[in-house]
Design a protein around this motif. Structure first.
Motif, PDB file in Angstrom:
ATOM      1  N   GLU A   1      31.398 -19.653  37.095  1.00 32.89           N
ATOM      2  CA  GLU A   1      30.621 -18.731  36.264  1.00 32.89           C
ATOM      3  C   GLU A   1      31.288 -17.376  36.118  1.00 32.89           C
ATOM      4  N   GLU A   2      32.487 -17.224  36.665  1.00 36.09           N
ATOM      5  CA  GLU A   2      33.177 -15.941  36.612  1.00 36.09           C
ATOM      6  C   GLU A   2      34.338 -15.978  35.629  1.00 36.09           C
ATOM      7  N   LEU A   3      34.520 -14.866  34.928  1.00 37.35           N
ATOM      8  CA  LEU A   3      35.654 -14.718  34.027  1.00 37.35           C
ATOM      9  C   LEU A   3      36.737 -13.945  34.776  1.00 37.35           C
ATOM     10  N   HIS A   4      37.917 -14.533  34.854  1.00 33.80           N
ATOM     11  CA  HIS A   4      39.034 -13.919  35.574  1.00 33.80           C
ATOM     12  C   HIS A   4      40.131 -13.550  34.585  1.00 33.80           C
TER      13      HIS A   4
ATOM     14  N   ALA B   1      48.831 -12.307  30.473  1.00 30.59           N
ATOM     15  CA  ALA B   1      47.463 -12.325  30.999  1.00 30.59           C
ATOM     16  C   ALA B   1      46.554 -13.112  30.065  1.00 30.59           C
ATOM     17  N   LEU B   2      45.699 -13.934  30.674  1.00 27.89           N
ATOM     18  CA  LEU B   2      44.726 -14.719  29.935  1.00 27.89           C
ATOM     19  C   LEU B   2      43.358 -14.525  30.584  1.00 27.89           C
TER      20      LEU B   2
END
Length: 187
Positions: A111-114, A104-105
């Protein structure tokens, strides 16, 4: 997890987004048909397909259906500013067993962090994967999987619309109170 600054992303092949997604399906099919055939967690009735392609911030994304999961995939258009784990460069992965869900990274797309999982397939390259449905055994075919996912998306959209409407109602109530305070306070 240690990283290696000089580990280079192997970009997916294909001149167009559709070409990259079709190449991904071919690579997944090659892996699935040889390495996963007959496994209990695979549902051969759903097959391989993609839909819902979008491009954002240097990534092509789409929903990808394969016999072992429905996932959203992110294909880099250029080497992203995300360091690969040391053992995930193309030379390090060559000849290694494919992992269904890689490390997982945290990756910013727009603008979203996934939280996405790194994947690499021989002959294809690196991509990121967000598992959505991992148990497809209860679905008779691909249409049932896509139908269920459409229901999830419709429910999410209804919920967002309801929240937005509630925010507008609250804002209107606040605006009326402010107006009344000014009128009553001014007299």
């Amino acid at each position: 997890m240690s990283t290696q600054a000089d580990a280079v992303w192997q970009l997916p092949p294909g001149e167009t987004a559709e070409g990259r997604l079709d190449a991904l399906l071919a690579a997944l099919r090659g892996f699935g048909d040889t390495e996963l055939a007959g496994r209990s967690f695979c549902n051969s009735n759903v097959g391989y397909a993609w839909r819902g392609r979008a491009e954002q911030d240097g990534w092509d994304s789409a929903y990808v259906l394969m016999p072992w999961m429905l996932a959203r995939v992110y294909l880099p258009l250029n080497a992203p500013p995300v360091e690969l784990p040391v053992d995930w460069s193309a030379p390090a992965r060559a000849g290694q067993p494919v992992q269904l869900i890689g490390p997982a990274l945290d990756v910013a797309v727009g603008e979203e962090l996934h939280r996405l999982h790194l994947q690499w397939l021989e002959g294809y390259g690196h991509f990121l994967l967000q598992p959505l449905v991992q148990n497809l055994a209860r679905y008779p075919d691909a249409a049932a999987v896509w139908g269920a996912w459409d229901g999830v998306l419709a429910a999410r959209d209804r919920h967002r619309q309801e929240r937005l409407a509630e925010m507008h109602r609250q804002q209107a109530a606040v605006s009326r109170r402010d107006f009344l305070r000014r009128v009553v306070g001014a007299s």
